[in-house]
Motif scaffolding. Structure first.
Motif, PDB file in Angstrom:
ATOM      1  N   PHE A   1      -6.708  12.877  -1.185  1.00 54.60           N
ATOM      2  CA  PHE A   1      -5.260  13.040  -1.000  1.00 54.60           C
ATOM      3  C   PHE A   1      -4.941  13.621   0.372  1.00 54.60           C
ATOM      4  N   SER A   2      -5.820  14.484   0.864  1.00 48.93           N
ATOM      5  CA  SER A   2      -5.592  15.128   2.166  1.00 48.93           C
ATOM      6  C   SER A   2      -5.939  14.223   3.332  1.00 48.93           C
ATOM      7  N   SER A   3      -6.607  13.110   3.063  1.00 54.68           N
ATOM      8  CA  SER A   3      -6.978  12.187   4.132  1.00 54.68           C
ATOM      9  C   SER A   3      -5.754  11.400   4.603  1.00 54.68           C
ATOM     10  N   ASP A   4      -5.677  11.176   5.892  1.00 52.63           N
ATOM     11  CA  ASP A   4      -4.563  10.406   6.452  1.00 52.63           C
ATOM     12  C   ASP A   4      -4.927   8.930   6.626  1.00 52.63           C
ATOM     13  N   LYS A   5      -6.072   8.518   6.068  1.00 54.79           N
ATOM     14  CA  LYS A   5      -6.524   7.137   6.219  1.00 54.79           C
ATOM     15  C   LYS A   5      -6.118   6.256   5.044  1.00 54.79           C
ATOM     16  N   LEU A   6      -5.658   6.853   3.936  1.00 55.91           N
ATOM     17  CA  LEU A   6      -5.312   6.075   2.761  1.00 55.91           C
ATOM     18  C   LEU A   6      -3.945   5.413   2.929  1.00 55.91           C
ATOM     19  N   PRO A   7      -3.760   4.225   2.359  1.00 55.97           N
ATOM     20  CA  PRO A   7      -2.432   3.598   2.343  1.00 55.97           C
ATOM     21  C   PRO A   7      -1.445   4.486   1.574  1.00 55.97           C
ATOM     22  N   PRO A   8      -0.162   4.439   1.906  1.00 53.37           N
ATOM     23  CA  PRO A   8       0.834   5.329   1.281  1.00 53.37           C
ATOM     24  C   PRO A   8       0.867   5.226  -0.247  1.00 53.37           C
TER      25      PRO A   8
ATOM     26  N   ILE B   1     -11.156   5.057  -6.348  1.00 52.76           N
ATOM     27  CA  ILE B   1     -10.388   5.213  -5.103  1.00 52.76           C
ATOM     28  C   ILE B   1     -10.940   4.279  -4.030  1.00 52.76           C
ATOM     29  N   ASN B   2     -12.266   4.153  -3.950  1.00 53.43           N
ATOM     30  CA  ASN B   2     -12.862   3.226  -2.982  1.00 53.43           C
ATOM     31  C   ASN B   2     -12.446   1.778  -3.274  1.00 53.43           C
ATOM     32  N   ARG B   3     -12.378   1.411  -4.571  1.00 50.46           N
ATOM     33  CA  ARG B   3     -11.916   0.060  -4.927  1.00 50.46           C
ATOM     34  C   ARG B   3     -10.482  -0.173  -4.456  1.00 50.46           C
ATOM     35  N   SER B   4      -9.649   0.849  -4.621  1.00 52.79           N
ATOM     36  CA  SER B   4      -8.250   0.691  -4.221  1.00 52.79           C
ATOM     37  C   SER B   4      -8.113   0.524  -2.712  1.00 52.79           C
ATOM     38  N   GLU B   5      -9.017   1.152  -1.956  1.00 51.70           N
ATOM     39  CA  GLU B   5      -8.979   0.988  -0.501  1.00 51.70           C
ATOM     40  C   GLU B   5      -9.370  -0.431  -0.093  1.00 51.70           C
ATOM     41  N   GLN B   6     -10.081  -1.130  -0.971  1.00 50.65           N
ATOM     42  CA  GLN B   6     -10.496  -2.505  -0.679  1.00 50.65           C
ATOM     43  C   GLN B   6      -9.501  -3.536  -1.230  1.00 50.65           C
ATOM     44  N   GLY B   7      -8.337  -3.055  -1.671  1.00 51.64           N
ATOM     45  CA  GLY B   7      -7.291  -3.970  -2.106  1.00 51.64           C
ATOM     46  C   GLY B   7      -7.081  -4.063  -3.599  1.00 51.64           C
ATOM     47  N   GLU B   8      -7.950  -3.407  -4.418  1.00 53.89           N
ATOM     48  CA  GLU B   8      -7.764  -3.433  -5.864  1.00 53.89           C
ATOM     49  C   GLU B   8      -6.712  -2.400  -6.276  1.00 53.89           C
ATOM     50  N   GLN B   9      -6.118  -2.611  -7.445  1.00 49.89           N
ATOM     51  CA  GLN B   9      -5.084  -1.698  -7.921  1.00 49.89           C
ATOM     52  C   GLN B   9      -5.710  -0.397  -8.411  1.00 49.89           C
ATOM     53  N   LEU B  10      -5.090   0.735  -8.081  1.00 48.07           N
ATOM     54  CA  LEU B  10      -5.570   2.044  -8.517  1.00 48.07           C
ATOM     55  C   LEU B  10      -4.923   2.385  -9.850  1.00 48.07           C
TER      56      LEU B  10
END
Length: 525
Positions: free
Chosen positions: A439-446, A410-419
């Motif tokens: 999932f409950s965080s509002d900081k993740l991209p949609p 999940i941390n990798r995906s936040e840095q632009g990598e594919q999840l």
């Protein structure tokens, strides 16, 4: 002890059937281990026999491993927890009175393990024969002894009758119908299952009584194998040994020099040779770990079979061993770095997480091997290896492998990598609390939020199906219980996802209409 052994063994066999028959292991394994330890302790104590102090040292890791089997759900961690707990219980039985396991070498562990297996099969029968021989002079038989032949006859007749009944039923349909009606009236439809379970109870009880008898009668002090006289007398000369170690050191030195030039100093040197960085990292990891394992075997083997007579030869051999270990440690660092690069490019998985931890403990074993050679304590290798294995398993439990994987991916995906939501959906309940928090965080991209939701919806669907088919208290698992509580918090959000299970592969459709694969626990890492 003999008076209580039979009923206690049969009761433990019944507990085994109650805990494990057609039930997924959960808290049942921990309960069975505790029951076995307590029952065995009090049976042996009845003969005024107490365990050695060193034997008590095994109890804590046994209980810890058994407890973690229903706290961690990740497959390899669970398997190692159960397997290592059973192995340590075997060691406890082998050295219950003598407590010699701390002085065991590899040959001692191996020989005593086979002695224990033999005792499990033979001791209950031999004890029974001894009792019969001692009671031959008594003419008056008890009611139980009078009934024993009849009980044996019934037990032997039942399987024979079942075989003939099956053959006759196949030969005549009318007979088969009447036999079926009779079985239904007498509620004997499940008779074969009951017979099998009864035999399983007897078998577990028999083997348990064999282990207890071995611990009570044959676990005292025994001569240690290879302590006074080597199992295999040293036959390899010092010159040959030096050439072997020296040539391996030369080869490894050249390899390390290449690593320094092309690997440790960055990507440019690798790409100049026509390789991509990820290709270079992926290709060599397994081979480098194999090199380290073979080096451990090489050093241990040469230490055992080499004729080293003088102090000077000993110093040279120790120096060569130390040099080889140092080079292998550099190779392990290279393997660790390759794995890190591969994970950076493709993400984390279970096998890569195992390898991360394994490399660290393999390095510890290597250093320990060098230290044992310096202080002349080579016999300690078996116990050091056992401690390293325990450390590896404890580390997997502490790391929480599936949570570690989910967090890093999940941390990798936040840095632009594919999840990789497909892989995320295969993780066990250990990862669910972390995934729910993300999932409950509002900081993740949609798109990441949506992918995590699909993985959680997939897990919930699989878990609900599993609960409906295996709802037993024996299968209670703390990790699953915590996971379902976290999922309940976001139930309304997950209800917006639709699981399409009418065809294969199963998919999860997000509220936005995006389809995600749902592999669940069918996916193999």
């Amino acid at each position: 002890m003999k008076k209580y052994l039979l009923p206690a063994a049969l009761l433990l066999g019944y507990c085994f059937d109650l805990l494990f028959w057609e039930k997924t292991p959960g808290i049942s394994f921990f309960i069975f281990v505790v029951l076995s330890l307590i029952t065995g302790y009090f049976l042996i104590k009845a003969d005024q026999i107490r365990p050695a102090k060193a034997s008590w040292l095994l109890i804590l890791p046994i209980l810890f491993l058994a407890m973690m089997s229903f706290i961690r759900k990740e497959p390899l961690t669970t398997f190692l927890n159960m397997s290592l707990a059973l192995f340590l219980m075997a060691v406890l039985a082998m050295t219950y009175i003598g407590g010699q396991w701390l002085s065991f070498g590899i040959a001692d562990f191996t020989a005593n393990f086979f002695h224990l297996i033999g005792g499990m099969f033979s001791l209950p029968w031999l004890i029974k024969q001894d009792e019969d021989a001692q009671n031959e002079h008594i003419e008056k038989k008890t009611w139980f002894k009078n009934a024993t032949p009849a009980i044996r006859g019934v037990l032997l007749a039942i399987p024979i009758l079942l075989i003939f009944s099956a053959l006759l039923s196949s030969a005549d349909l009318v007979f088969a119908k009447r036999l079926t009606e009779l079985a239904a009236n007498l509620k004997l439809e499940n008779l074969p299952e009951y017979i099998f379970r009864g035999l399983l109870i007897l078998m577990v009880g028999y083997f348990f009584s064999g282990v207890i008898l071995y611990a009570a009668k044959r676990s005292s002090f025994h001569p240690l194998i290879g302590k006074e006289k080597p199992v295999f007398p040293p036959f390899l000369g010092f010159t040959e040994t030096s050439i072997i170690l020296g040539s391996v050191i030369a080869l490894f030195s050249s390899f390390v020099l290449i690593q320094i030039e092309y690997f440790f100093f960055g990507q440019a040197n690798i790409t100049q040779q026509g390789f991509t960085y990820s290709e270079y990292a992926r290709r060599g990891f397994g081979e480098l770990v194999a090199v380290a394992v073979f080096c451990i075997l090489l050093i241990k083997g040469l230490s055992d079979i080499s004729r080293i007579k003088t102090t000077k030869e000993k110093k040279i051999f120790t120096g060569l061993t130390f040099g080889l270990v140092a080079l292998v440690l550099v190779i392990l660092i290279s393997a660790f770095q390759r794995l890190y690069l591969y994970e950076s490019a493709y993400g984390f998985s279970r096998s890569r997480a195992y390898a991360h931890v394994f490399i660290i403990w393999l390095g510890i074993l290597l250093v320990s091997l060098a230290v044992m050679e310096i202080i002349q304590r080579q016999r300690a290798f078996a116990n050091v290896a056992l401690m390293v294995l325990l450390g590896f398993v404890f580390s997997l439990n502490a790391l929480n492998v599936d949570k570690f994987i989910a967090s890093n991916n999940i941390n990798r995906s936040e840095q632009g990598e594919q999840l990789d939501t497909s892989y995320l959906s295969t993780l066990s309940s250990d990862s669910i609390p972390l995934m729910v928090t993300s999932f409950s965080s509002d900081k993740l991209p949609p798109e990441i939020h949506e992918g995590i939701g699909a993985s959680l919806a997939c897990y919930r669907e699989m878990a609900n199906n599993d609960i409906m088919t295996q709802d037993h208290w024996q299968s209670f698992h703390l990790s699953e219980k915590i996971a379902m509580r976290h999922l309940q918090v976001i139930k309304q959000d997950l209800d917006l996802y639709r699981v399409e299970d009418s065809s294969w592969p199963i998919t999860v459709v997000s509220p936005e209409g995006t389809e995600y694969p749902c592999h669940g626990n069918l996916y193999m890492d």
